[in-house]
Design an enzyme around this catalytic site. Sequence first.
Site, short mmCIF file in Angstrom:
data_model
loop_
_atom_site.label_atom_id
_atom_site.label_comp_id
_atom_site.label_asym_id
_atom_site.label_seq_id
_atom_site.Cartn_x
_atom_site.Cartn_y
_atom_site.Cartn_z
N ASP A 127 0.55 -1.46 0.11
CA ASP A 127 -0.36 -0.39 0.02
C ASP A 127 0.72 1.52 -0.04
O ASP A 127 1.66 1.46 1.19
CB ASP A 127 -0.85 -0.01 1.35
CG ASP A 127 -2.06 -1.42 1.06
OD1 ASP A 127 -1.83 -2.41 0.11
OD2 ASP A 127 -2.72 -1.37 1.76
N LYS B 22 -9.85 0.36 -1.93
CA LYS B 22 -9.63 -0.15 -0.79
C LYS B 22 -10.69 1.35 -0.07
O LYS B 22 -9.72 1.97 -0.12
CB LYS B 22 -8.69 -0.21 -0.29
CG LYS B 22 -8.48 -0.77 0.97
CD LYS B 22 -6.83 -1.28 1.12
CE LYS B 22 -6.68 -1.37 3.04
NZ LYS B 22 -5.53 -2.23 3.23
N LYS C 159 -7.23 3.41 -3.15
CA LYS C 159 -7.04 3.39 -1.61
C LYS C 159 -7.43 4.64 -0.95
O LYS C 159 -6.74 5.43 -1.57
CB LYS C 159 -5.83 3.24 -0.84
CG LYS C 159 -5.98 2.56 0.92
CD LYS C 159 -5.27 1.80 1.40
CE LYS C 159 -5.01 2.12 2.72
NZ LYS C 159 -4.24 1.25 3.27
#
Length: 217
Positions: A91, A182, A153
Site C-alpha cells: 500500500d 480499498k 485506496k
Amino acid sequence: MDIQEILTHVDHTLLAQTATWEEIRQICDDAVRYQTASVCIPPSYVRQASEYVQGKVAVCTVIGFPNGYMTTKAKEYETEDAIGNGASEIDMVINIGWLKDRRYDQIEEEIRTLKNVCGDKILKVIIETCFLTEEEKIKMCEIVTRAEADYIKTSTGFGGAGATFADVELFARHVGPAVKIKAAGGIASLEDAEKFLELGADRLGTSRIIKLIRQER
C-alpha cells in the site's frame, strides 16, 4: 451479508507508531483465526510476521507512509525490501504535493515504477482523500487506472479523516474496470463495513472489525 463474508474483505491493520511485536503477533493470530484478506503492518515487522504466519494469511505493508513525499527512488527501495522480506501486498502513498502541482505524469510514473517492482504482487495506491478536491480525486482515479495499479485506496488513517461513503461511490464511477477499491480509516461498525462493500469497495482497512466481532460473540 454475513460476518465471514465481510472478514474476507478486511485488511486487519496495525500501523501505530508504538506497535510492538507482541501486538503485531496478536493481529497475525487474529487474521489467521478469522480468515481476513491480509494483515497490514509496518515494514519493519514484515519478515518476522511472514515467518510467523507461514503463508496462512497474506502480509501487507505500507510504503512512503504516511506522508508520501519521499523520492520515487526511496519508495522503490522500500518496495523491493518489503517484497524481499515476504510482503505480498503493498500500500503506497502518493506524493500529494505533486498532485496539487498537477505533476500528473510524475505521479503516474511513480505508480508504474512500484507496480513493476511488485510484479504479480498487489499494489494499492493511497491518495489521502481528506486533503483532495473532488477534481483531484477523479484525476487520481484516472491516473491509477492508466498506471495499472490493482487498487485505489482512500486514506492512511493518519491524515485527519478516513474513508467516506461518498468517496467510495466517486471511485466506483471513475476507476477503470481492472482497478479495485480499498476503503480505510475510521471504519468503526459492521454496518459501515457492509455499506462500503455494497458501494463498491473490495477491501477494508480496519483494526476494529475483529474487536467488534469478539464483543458480539
